[in-house]
Design a protein around this motif. Structure first.
Motif, PDB file in Angstrom:
ATOM      1  N   GLY A  80      18.841  84.922 120.476  1.00  0.00           N
ATOM      2  CA  GLY A  80      18.425  84.953 121.873  1.00  0.00           C
ATOM      3  C   GLY A  80      18.844  86.232 122.573  1.00  0.00           C
ATOM      4  N   TYR A  88      19.618  79.423 129.913  1.00  0.00           N
ATOM      5  CA  TYR A  88      18.279  79.522 130.471  1.00  0.00           C
ATOM      6  C   TYR A  88      17.306  79.451 129.304  1.00  0.00           C
ATOM      7  N   HIS A  99      14.915  80.587 123.519  1.00  0.00           N
ATOM      8  CA  HIS A  99      13.583  80.016 123.415  1.00  0.00           C
ATOM      9  C   HIS A  99      13.708  78.576 122.951  1.00  0.00           C
ATOM     10  N   HIS A 126      19.862  83.514 127.232  1.00  0.00           N
ATOM     11  CA  HIS A 126      18.460  83.185 127.459  1.00  0.00           C
ATOM     12  C   HIS A 126      17.885  82.892 126.078  1.00  0.00           C
ATOM     13  N   LYS A 181      13.770  80.146 128.074  1.00  0.00           N
ATOM     14  CA  LYS A 181      12.601  80.934 128.458  1.00  0.00           C
ATOM     15  C   LYS A 181      11.329  80.131 128.212  1.00  0.00           C
ATOM     16  N   ARG A 187      26.073  84.589 129.374  1.00  0.00           N
ATOM     17  CA  ARG A 187      24.858  83.860 129.746  1.00  0.00           C
ATOM     18  C   ARG A 187      23.845  84.076 128.638  1.00  0.00           C
TER      19      ARG A 187
END
Length: 174
Positions: A141, A125, A98, A96, A127, A94
């Motif tokens: 990330g 995801y 920007h 995360h 952020k 997974r």
């Protein structure tokens, strides 16, 4: 005065560089004494790394390790693979990211580094960050390495806490 400041600055840089070189020799010597081929040693390192950066809630769950440092994520997954018989299909990654991360490039990077197929990557995801606020940019990330086996996670945490307890007793016994 300007020349004196420049000379002092250079001297400080040289002293720091020499100090770091001496420390590197000592550190590499100490690390070289570890038998990383020994499964018990590797499990201990894995447990300490997981205790520091892994999900530790009391509720049973998968092995979940998160970090922004690719070297640490690679170390974690390598130790996990060498210390436990794993089903590679149970890995999930997974990310995360920007707004400034190129999603495809980042997935390609992590997939190649960790040797996990892109098909095992979950939804990214993104952020929420202000585009005006200044913050440290990181290329890759935050990467979550997830391995779906609660027994492995529980064993890792027992090893970590046992080592922690035993190590804590060292200072009180001297």
């Amino acid at each position: 005065l300007v020349r004196a400041r420049l000379l002092a600055s250079e001297a400080k840089r040289r002293i720091r560089r020499e100090r770091l070189e001496r420390i590197a020799v000592i550190g590499k010597s100490e690390a070289g004494k570890l038998n990383l081929a020994d499964r018990v040693t590797a499990k201990a390192l894995l447990a300490m790394l997981y205790w520091a950066e892994g999900a530790k809630g009391e509720k049973a769950g998968p092995v979940k390790f998160a970090n922004t440092d690719p070297a640490l994520a690679l170390l974690f997954i390598s130790l996990l693979r060498t210390t436990y018989p794993l089903d590679e299909k149970k890995f999930r990654i997974r990310l995360h990211l920007h707004y400034y991360h190129a999603h495809k490039t980042t997935i390609d990077f992590w997939s190649k580094l960790l040797h996990v197929p892109k098909s095992q990557f979950g939804k990214i995801y993104v952020k929420k960050r202000s585009r005006r606020k200044r913050f440290r940019k990181n290329f890759s990330g935050i990467c979550f390495v997830i391995y779906h086996d609660t027994n492995v996670r529980d064993e890792i945490m027992v090893i970590a806490r046992t080592i922690g307890s035993r190590a804590s007793m060292l200072s009180s016994s001297s």
